[in-house]
Design a protein around this motif. Structure first.
Motif, PDB file in Angstrom:
ATOM      1  N   SER A  12     101.180  38.790 -12.281  1.00 52.28           N
ATOM      2  CA  SER A  12      99.999  38.238 -11.606  1.00 52.28           C
ATOM      3  C   SER A  12      99.675  36.887 -12.248  1.00 52.28           C
ATOM      4  CB  SER A  12      98.832  39.221 -11.735  1.00 52.28           C
ATOM      5  OG  SER A  12      97.645  38.678 -11.228  1.00 52.28           O
ATOM      6  N   GLU A  33     107.563  43.841 -12.077  1.00 53.96           N
ATOM      7  CA  GLU A  33     106.317  43.997 -11.325  1.00 53.96           C
ATOM      8  C   GLU A  33     106.443  45.227 -10.422  1.00 53.96           C
ATOM      9  OE1 GLU A  33     103.106  42.564 -10.741  1.00 53.96           O
ATOM     10  OE2 GLU A  33     103.039  44.115  -9.191  1.00 53.96           O
ATOM     11  N   ASP A 309      94.129  40.970 -18.876  1.00 51.88           N
ATOM     12  CA  ASP A 309      93.221  42.100 -18.655  1.00 51.88           C
ATOM     13  C   ASP A 309      93.673  43.358 -19.384  1.00 51.88           C
ATOM     14  OD1 ASP A 309      91.556  40.617 -17.085  1.00 51.88           O
ATOM     15  OD2 ASP A 309      91.686  41.898 -15.315  1.00 51.88           O
TER      16      ASP A 309
HETATM   17  C1  LIG Z   1      87.319  42.343  -7.913  1.00 49.25           C
HETATM   18  C2  LIG Z   1      87.674  41.335  -8.954  1.00 49.25           C
HETATM   19  C3  LIG Z   1      87.023  40.105  -8.939  1.00 49.25           C
HETATM   20  C4  LIG Z   1      87.329  39.191  -9.925  1.00 49.25           C
HETATM   21  N1  LIG Z   1      86.673  37.984  -9.923  1.00 49.25           N
HETATM   22  C5  LIG Z   1      86.988  37.059 -10.847  1.00 49.25           C
HETATM   23  C6  LIG Z   1      86.368  35.786 -10.876  1.00 49.25           C
HETATM   24  O1  LIG Z   1      85.470  35.483 -10.093  1.00 49.25           O
HETATM   25  N2  LIG Z   1      86.763  34.869 -11.785  1.00 49.25           N
HETATM   26  C7  LIG Z   1      87.764  35.163 -12.681  1.00 49.25           C
HETATM   27  O2  LIG Z   1      88.123  34.316 -13.472  1.00 49.25           O
HETATM   28  N3  LIG Z   1      88.348  36.362 -12.700  1.00 49.25           N
HETATM   29  C8  LIG Z   1      88.000  37.319 -11.806  1.00 49.25           C
HETATM   30  N4  LIG Z   1      88.607  38.536 -11.827  1.00 49.25           N
HETATM   31  C9  LIG Z   1      89.547  38.863 -12.906  1.00 49.25           C
HETATM   32  C10 LIG Z   1      90.931  38.340 -12.716  1.00 49.25           C
HETATM   33  O3  LIG Z   1      91.496  38.665 -11.488  1.00 49.25           O
HETATM   34  C11 LIG Z   1      91.772  38.942 -13.829  1.00 49.25           C
HETATM   35  O4  LIG Z   1      91.029  38.901 -15.012  1.00 49.25           O
HETATM   36  C12 LIG Z   1      93.004  38.119 -14.003  1.00 49.25           C
HETATM   37  O5  LIG Z   1      93.751  38.171 -12.810  1.00 49.25           O
HETATM   38  C13 LIG Z   1      93.831  38.650 -15.183  1.00 49.25           C
HETATM   39  O6  LIG Z   1      95.137  38.611 -14.887  1.00 49.25           O
HETATM   40  P1  LIG Z   1      96.204  39.640 -15.432  1.00 49.25           P
HETATM   41  O7  LIG Z   1      97.502  38.993 -15.060  1.00 49.25           O
HETATM   42  O8  LIG Z   1      95.912  39.978 -16.828  1.00 49.25           O
HETATM   43  O9  LIG Z   1      95.974  41.013 -14.631  1.00 49.25           O
HETATM   44  P2  LIG Z   1      96.044  41.328 -13.076  1.00 49.25           P
HETATM   45  O10 LIG Z   1      95.694  40.148 -12.267  1.00 49.25           O
HETATM   46  O11 LIG Z   1      95.264  42.573 -12.863  1.00 49.25           O
HETATM   47  O12 LIG Z   1      97.591  41.639 -12.813  1.00 49.25           O
HETATM   48  C14 LIG Z   1      98.265  42.768 -13.258  1.00 49.25           C
HETATM   49  C15 LIG Z   1      99.617  42.806 -12.572  1.00 49.25           C
HETATM   50  O13 LIG Z   1     100.337  43.903 -13.099  1.00 49.25           O
HETATM   51  C16 LIG Z   1     100.917  44.610 -12.042  1.00 49.25           C
HETATM   52  N5  LIG Z   1     101.110  45.992 -12.468  1.00 49.25           N
HETATM   53  C17 LIG Z   1     100.181  46.974 -12.555  1.00 49.25           C
HETATM   54  N6  LIG Z   1     100.757  48.096 -12.998  1.00 49.25           N
HETATM   55  C18 LIG Z   1     102.059  47.833 -13.198  1.00 49.25           C
HETATM   56  C19 LIG Z   1     103.168  48.589 -13.641  1.00 49.25           C
HETATM   57  N7  LIG Z   1     103.058  49.890 -13.941  1.00 49.25           N
HETATM   58  N8  LIG Z   1     104.383  47.985 -13.749  1.00 49.25           N
HETATM   59  C20 LIG Z   1     104.520  46.681 -13.415  1.00 49.25           C
HETATM   60  N9  LIG Z   1     103.521  45.916 -12.965  1.00 49.25           N
HETATM   61  C21 LIG Z   1     102.299  46.480 -12.868  1.00 49.25           C
HETATM   62  C22 LIG Z   1      99.945  44.464 -10.907  1.00 49.25           C
HETATM   63  O14 LIG Z   1     100.541  44.732  -9.652  1.00 49.25           O
HETATM   64  C23 LIG Z   1      99.534  43.013 -11.064  1.00 49.25           C
HETATM   65  O15 LIG Z   1     100.422  42.150 -10.414  1.00 49.25           O
HETATM   66  C24 LIG Z   1      88.307  39.487 -10.894  1.00 49.25           C
HETATM   67  C25 LIG Z   1      88.976  40.713 -10.878  1.00 49.25           C
HETATM   68  C26 LIG Z   1      88.658  41.632  -9.930  1.00 49.25           C
HETATM   69  C27 LIG Z   1      89.396  42.949  -9.957  1.00 49.25           C
END
Ligand SMILES: Cc1cc2nc3c(=O)[nH]c(=O)nc-3n(C[C@H](O)[C@H](O)[C@H](O)COP(=O)(O)OP(=O)(O)OC[C@H]3O[C@@H](n4cnc5c(N)ncnc54)[C@H](O)[C@@H]3O)c2cc1C
Length: 421
Positions: A12, A33, A309
């Motif tokens: 992501s 992913e 996250d």
């Molecule tokens: C409803 C909502 C609103 C938000 N609003 C805001 C905002 O206004 N401003 C802001 O800055 N942030 C916002 N966020 C937060 C933001 O989207 C996340 O903090 C940010 O995307 C962190 O990215 P990440 O890559 O750590 O996790 P994520 O974006 O959650 O990505 C995790 C990835 O891991 C993948 N995955 C999950 N399980 C597995 C597995 N078992 N094996 C392989 N892949 C897997 C998922 O498919 C996804 O692609 C919001 C989040 C949500 C849920």
């Protein structure tokens, strides 16, 4: 043992950003992913403060700016749709000089994946099933593909991280519920909103609609040289959030239960809520989750680490999850490069460099939750008063918003001179 191969779970924001930097420093990252392809669309996220520096150092700032949603302001209305207060978008995030960017999470993910797809291996439609650390590295088995042995595994797989569960134990140990729930879906833009968010609040409930620039209705971010789309945006995002102090116990297992909970909580609310509930029933991608944070005493277990996250999810109420993911990925890769690939040196340094920043950004979420969804009538009056006074305070030189200060509370080291080959 030095690190060369790094398996990253999650494509992501945090995952592809980490892959970008690792490749830049000479490591071999592989991203797995669970979804069958890059996940599209989604809500708007913010890139602020230090994260803008990280994106600039990637050379991707022009792409990020082009995809900006253009949201100019948020308007707070009463049950009859009358405006009770309004705020410029910049005031909300403490962005006094217009440097920050808001774009769709799916667009940002696509920009990062496009920047890495020719240099990093991406495996879609698979998930790690087991991790076993041994003298040769970490043996990783998958639900579908063959086993691999890698030097380091990084969970970038979000709030409900699979890697965290495998290496650190059940998520209940680390989840902190903020007493609010949130649902997001896509609806027709029947109010004709243009780069504006409108929020209707009653004690304990908020319903919102927002619509950004026309390109936010597309899965693809705008490309360089492409003329900006004009005309109305056919789509809006709808948000429903509510307060419930049940410690996160409301976790509807399936879509039908989620719709039922939302109908129960928001039934009879007025304003545009009946249209939003129709959208909830129609959208197959309805998002619904508790507003929770991840708080962990440490992000490293041997040769497994966490970023984004998965490690320090601040909840949507901080508006900083994306920026934290971008900063975390930058520092983790940079420290690995600076330590010549030695995880025993690099992983503690990654944590030491970023922990205060992550904490500061997590700490803005609880006030953010009370701001978005005041639980009581007096709380709502105080919130509306705060909204009405914010522009004046900003003009009088009040020291920016807590969000802006937290977003800028780290100075990123320059790791450019480090590489492992
Ligand atoms: C409803 C909502 C609103 C938000 N609003 C805001 C905002 O206004 N401003 C802001 O800055 N942030 C916002 N966020 C937060 C933001 O989207 C996340 O903090 C940010 O995307 C962190 O990215 P990440 O890559 O750590 O996790 P994520 O974006 O959650 O990505 C995790 C990835 O891991 C993948 N995955 C999950 N399980 C597995 C597995 N078992 N094996 C392989 N892949 C897997 C998922 O498919 C996804 O692609 C919001 C989040 C949500 C849920």
């Amino acid at each position: 043992m030095q690190t060369r191969t790094v398996l990253i779970s999650g494509a992501s924001v945090a995952g592809p950003a980490l892959a970008f930097w690792l490749h830049r420093y000479g490591f071999d990252p592989v991203v797995v992913e669970r979804a069958p392809r890059p996940r599209e669309g989604g809500y708007a996220v913010d890139v602020r403060g230090a994260a803008i520096t990280a994106v600039e150092r990637m050379g991707l700032l022009p792409d990020v700016r082009r995809a900006h949603t253009g949201t100019a302001r948020a308007r707070f209305v009463d049950g009859a749709g009358r405006t009770v207060a309004a705020l410029d978008a910049g005031v909300i995030g403490g962005d006094t000089d217009g440097a920050d960017a808001e774009l769709l999470r799916g667009h940002l993910a696509r920009i990062l994946i496009d920047a890495t797809r020719s240099t990093c291996e991406y495996v879609y439609g698979d998930s790690i099933a087991a991790l076993e650390e041994g003298p040769a590295g970490v043996r990783v088995s998958f639900e579908n593909g063959p086993d691999r042995v890698v030097d380091l595994v990084v969970g970038a797989d979000g709030l409900h991280s699979n890697v965290r569960a495998l290496a650190f134990g059940p998520e209940e140990r680390y989840l902190r519920h903020l007493g609010r729930y949130i649902a997001i879906c896509t609806v027709p833009n029947h109010l004709g909103l243009d780069r504006e968010a409108v929020l209707c609040t009653t004690p304990g409930r908020v319903a919102g609609l927002y619509s950004g620039a026309p390109h936010t209705a597309r899965a693809e971010p705008p490309r360089a040289g492409e003329p900006p789309l004009t005309g109305p945006n056919p789509e809006a995002k709808a948000l429903l959030a509510f307060a419930r102090r049940d410690g996160g116990a409301t976790r509807p297992a399936d879509r039908a239960d989620r719709v039922r909970v939302l109908e129960e909580v928001f039934g009879g609310m007025g304003w545009e809520v009946p249209a939003v509930l129709a959208g909830v029933r129609a959208d197959p991608d309805l998002y619904f989750d508790g507003i929770t944070q991840i708080r962990m005493p440490g992000w490293t277990r041997g040769r497994t680490d966490l970023v984004g996250d998965a490690a320090y999810g601040p909840s949507p109420m901080s508006g900083q999850g994306t920026s934290m993911a971008l900063v975390g990925a930058y520092v983790l890769a940079g420290e690995l490069a600076a330590a010549g690939g030695d995880p025993a040196v690099a992983l503690p340094r990654y944590e030491a460099e970023t922990r205060a920043f992550m904490r500061a950004n997590q700490d803005i979420a609880a006030p953010g939750a009370r701001f978005l969804v005041p639980a009581t009538a007096p709380g709502l009056r105080v919130r509306d008063l705060a909204v009405r006074s914010a522009p004046l305070l900003a003009r009088l030189g009040a020291p920016g918003s807590r969000v802006g200060r937290a977003a800028r509370s780290i100075t990123l080291r320059d790791y450019r001179d480090h590489a492992v080959r």
